[in-house]
Scaffold this active site. Structure first.
Site, PDB file in Angstrom:
ATOM      1  N   LYS A  47       0.793  -1.231   0.000  1.00  0.00           N
ATOM      2  CA  LYS A  47       0.000   0.000   0.000  1.00  0.00           C
ATOM      3  C   LYS A  47       0.830   1.289   0.000  1.00  0.00           C
ATOM      4  CE  LYS A  47      -4.216  -1.767   2.127  1.00  0.00           C
ATOM      5  NZ  LYS A  47      -5.141  -1.721   3.274  1.00  0.00           N
ATOM      6  N   ASN A  68      -4.890   2.315  -1.510  1.00  0.00           N
ATOM      7  CA  ASN A  68      -5.517   0.987  -1.593  1.00  0.00           C
ATOM      8  C   ASN A  68      -6.366   0.837  -2.844  1.00  0.00           C
ATOM      9  OD1 ASN A  68      -7.934   2.338  -0.938  1.00  0.00           O
ATOM     10  ND2 ASN A  68      -8.704   0.545   0.159  1.00  0.00           N
ATOM     11  N   ASP A  83      -9.889   3.087   2.555  1.00  0.00           N
ATOM     12  CA  ASP A  83      -9.969   2.389   3.848  1.00  0.00           C
ATOM     13  C   ASP A  83     -10.554   3.300   4.933  1.00  0.00           C
ATOM     14  OD1 ASP A  83      -9.000  -0.134   3.164  1.00  0.00           O
ATOM     15  OD2 ASP A  83      -6.905   0.419   3.522  1.00  0.00           O
ATOM     16  N   ALA A 109       0.216   1.038  14.098  1.00  0.00           N
ATOM     17  CA  ALA A 109       0.628   2.252  13.392  1.00  0.00           C
ATOM     18  C   ALA A 109       0.951   1.927  11.930  1.00  0.00           C
ATOM     19  CB  ALA A 109       1.834   2.875  14.080  1.00  0.00           C
ATOM     20  N   GLY A 111      -0.529   0.491   7.933  1.00  0.00           N
ATOM     21  CA  GLY A 111      -1.379   1.115   6.904  1.00  0.00           C
ATOM     22  C   GLY A 111      -2.808   1.322   7.359  1.00  0.00           C
ATOM     23  N   LEU A 204     -10.121  -4.256  13.514  1.00  0.00           N
ATOM     24  CA  LEU A 204     -10.110  -4.179  12.036  1.00  0.00           C
ATOM     25  C   LEU A 204      -9.862  -5.535  11.396  1.00  0.00           C
ATOM     26  CD1 LEU A 204      -8.202  -0.838  11.374  1.00  0.00           C
ATOM     27  CD2 LEU A 204     -10.594  -1.221  11.970  1.00  0.00           C
TER      28      LEU A 204
HETATM   29  P1  NAP Z   1       0.704  -3.375   8.658  1.00  0.00           P
HETATM   30  O1  NAP Z   1       0.850  -2.121   7.882  1.00  0.00           O
HETATM   31  O2  NAP Z   1       1.650  -4.494   8.432  1.00  0.00           O
HETATM   32  O3  NAP Z   1       0.767  -2.971  10.241  1.00  0.00           O
HETATM   33  C1  NAP Z   1       0.675  -3.972  11.225  1.00  0.00           C
HETATM   34  C2  NAP Z   1       0.577  -3.334  12.604  1.00  0.00           C
HETATM   35  O4  NAP Z   1       0.407  -4.380  13.566  1.00  0.00           O
HETATM   36  C3  NAP Z   1       1.817  -2.568  13.019  1.00  0.00           C
HETATM   37  O5  NAP Z   1       1.450  -1.512  13.867  1.00  0.00           O
HETATM   38  C4  NAP Z   1       2.601  -3.641  13.786  1.00  0.00           C
HETATM   39  O6  NAP Z   1       3.456  -3.106  14.750  1.00  0.00           O
HETATM   40  C5  NAP Z   1       1.494  -4.369  14.489  1.00  0.00           C
HETATM   41  N1  NAP Z   1       1.854  -5.752  14.802  1.00  0.00           N
HETATM   42  C6  NAP Z   1       1.948  -6.789  13.932  1.00  0.00           C
HETATM   43  N2  NAP Z   1       2.305  -7.905  14.573  1.00  0.00           N
HETATM   44  C7  NAP Z   1       2.450  -7.571  15.879  1.00  0.00           C
HETATM   45  C8  NAP Z   1       2.823  -8.287  17.044  1.00  0.00           C
HETATM   46  N3  NAP Z   1       3.114  -9.605  17.003  1.00  0.00           N
HETATM   47  N4  NAP Z   1       2.873  -7.638  18.230  1.00  0.00           N
HETATM   48  C9  NAP Z   1       2.581  -6.318  18.285  1.00  0.00           C
HETATM   49  N5  NAP Z   1       2.232  -5.569  17.218  1.00  0.00           N
HETATM   50  C10 NAP Z   1       2.171  -6.193  16.023  1.00  0.00           C
HETATM   51  O7  NAP Z   1      -0.738  -4.005   8.461  1.00  0.00           O
HETATM   52  P2  NAP Z   1      -2.131  -3.228   8.211  1.00  0.00           P
HETATM   53  O8  NAP Z   1      -2.416  -3.170   6.757  1.00  0.00           O
HETATM   54  O9  NAP Z   1      -2.126  -1.964   8.982  1.00  0.00           O
HETATM   55  O10 NAP Z   1      -3.164  -4.282   8.849  1.00  0.00           O
HETATM   56  C11 NAP Z   1      -3.332  -4.353  10.269  1.00  0.00           C
HETATM   57  C12 NAP Z   1      -4.586  -5.163  10.584  1.00  0.00           C
HETATM   58  O11 NAP Z   1      -5.735  -4.495  10.042  1.00  0.00           O
HETATM   59  C13 NAP Z   1      -4.594  -6.573   9.975  1.00  0.00           C
HETATM   60  O12 NAP Z   1      -5.191  -7.445  10.911  1.00  0.00           O
HETATM   61  C14 NAP Z   1      -5.447  -6.429   8.746  1.00  0.00           C
HETATM   62  O13 NAP Z   1      -6.102  -7.635   8.420  1.00  0.00           O
HETATM   63  C15 NAP Z   1      -6.463  -5.380   9.206  1.00  0.00           C
HETATM   64  N6  NAP Z   1      -7.027  -4.610   8.086  1.00  0.00           N
HETATM   65  C16 NAP Z   1      -8.374  -4.669   7.893  1.00  0.00           C
HETATM   66  C17 NAP Z   1      -8.952  -3.968   6.856  1.00  0.00           C
HETATM   67  C18 NAP Z   1     -10.421  -4.055   6.664  1.00  0.00           C
HETATM   68  O14 NAP Z   1     -10.920  -3.662   5.618  1.00  0.00           O
HETATM   69  N7  NAP Z   1     -11.143  -4.534   7.662  1.00  0.00           N
HETATM   70  C19 NAP Z   1      -8.169  -3.168   6.009  1.00  0.00           C
HETATM   71  C20 NAP Z   1      -6.796  -3.119   6.241  1.00  0.00           C
HETATM   72  C21 NAP Z   1      -6.233  -3.857   7.283  1.00  0.00           C
HETATM   73  P3  NAP Z   1       4.975  -2.695  14.351  1.00  0.00           P
HETATM   74  O15 NAP Z   1       4.908  -1.313  13.799  1.00  0.00           O
HETATM   75  O16 NAP Z   1       5.687  -2.772  15.652  1.00  0.00           O
HETATM   76  O17 NAP Z   1       5.458  -3.712  13.349  1.00  0.00           O
END
Ligand code: NAP
Length: 259
Positions: A47, A68, A83, A109, A111, A204
């Site tokens: 993204k 996105n 989003d 923090a 996407g 989410l």
């Molecule tokens: P991302 O950019 O990879 O960010 C992941 C986030 O989760 C970061 O803040 C990361 O912290 C944290 N994290 C991951 N593993 C962790 C762990 N083991 N312990 C503590 N913190 C952890 O992913 P994203 O796109 O933002 O997605 C995040 C979530 O939102 C996912 O579950 C995804 O499925 C969901 N989502 C849902 C939608 C929807 O339409 N419902 C859309 C987008 C995303 P660090 O910075 O420390 O790595």
């Protein structure tokens, strides 16, 4: 969800998943032009990097630097982010918040957190606390939101700070990490016992059962809860509107994704 919508709308469009290796991202963007795609959605982990291969960025993507949704108009690619608006629509299906009175905690923090934080800041929430494992990413998001929305107080806290954030009066709590998606609810830095009917808790993440462990625990404490399916649905509907200029049939899309 998309193909169900196109069939119901009588549109000769087809939505297909196309896995792309990070090294091929620029070529993939060029491929959208060459093959006359109407557009595309972009997901993890592309993204942010895809934004660099767009001809234009809409404001919705420029604030957070994450795209996105891509619209292709005669070979000109414009990057959007649906989003954030999708999250707001989903939230407003389950509750009506007085945004200027709604202090907010976001865990994560990445996407998704960026999109949600900027959407909520745009709706006037007064304070956002960002709780993240990696402090630098929390600080980056704090800079982005503070830089664009000077009226919003943005703070960061370490993962263990979740307890303080709940006790200090945050009404809206959003998990934007994959934590708690499975059975590891203990990993979510939220003192579930202290949740009340006055909290709105959003996860989410989406799971096949339809309710994440965090959502279930919050619901049992009487909180209003929202899972990730609503955001998924509405970000997709917003994308279809961008590609076709038409409003897709939400109920048909919802039926296609509901467990
Ligand atoms: P991302 O950019 O990879 O960010 C992941 C986030 O989760 C970061 O803040 C990361 O912290 C944290 N994290 C991951 N593993 C962790 C762990 N083991 N312990 C503590 N913190 C952890 O992913 P994203 O796109 O933002 O997605 C995040 C979530 O939102 C996912 O579950 C995804 O499925 C969901 N989502 C849902 C939608 C929807 O339409 N419902 C859309 C987008 C995303 P660090 O910075 O420390 O790595």
């Amino acid at each position: 969800m998309h193909n169900a919508a196109y069939a119901a709308m009588g549109l000769d469009l087809c939505y297909v998943p196309l896995p792309v290796r990070p090294d091929d991202l620029e070529a993939a963007a060029g491929g959208l032009r060459a093959l006359n795609f109407v557009g595309a959605n972009v997901t993890i982990p592309h993204k942010v990097r895809i934004a660099g291969f767009m001809d234009r960025l809409h404001d919705s993507a420029a604030v957070t630097g994450a795209v996105n949704t891509i619209v292709n108009e005669n070979g000109i690619l414009t990057g959007y982010n649906t989003d954030g608006p999708g999250f707001i629509r989903a939230l407003e299906e389950v509750t009506s918040l007085d945004y200027p009175q709604t202090e907010t905690v976001i865990i994560g923090a990445g996407g998704a957190a960026r999109a949600v934080a900027s959407a909520l800041a745009g709706h006037g929430v007064p304070r956002i606390t960002i709780i993240n494992r990696t402090r630098e990413r929390a600080l980056d998001l704090q800079d982005i939101i503070s830089g664009h929305f000077s009226d919003v107080t943005v703070e960061t806290a370490p993962l263990e700070g979740g307890l303080d954030a709940v006790s200090s009066g945050a009404a809206l709590i959003i998990n934007a990490t994959p934590l708690g998606m499975m059975d590891d609810l203990k990993a979510v830095p939220l003192p579930v016992d202290r949740l009340t009917k006055d909290h709105v808790v959003c996860d989410l993440a989406y799971v096949e059962s339809g309710e994440t462990p965090l959502q279930e625990a919050a619901r049992k404490k009487g909180a209003t809860t929202l899972g990730g399916l609503g955001m998924l649905l509405h970000q997709g509907a917003e994308a279809i509107h961008l590609w076709t200029g038409e409003d897709p049939p939400i109920d048909i899309m919802r039926r296609a994704i509901e467990p």
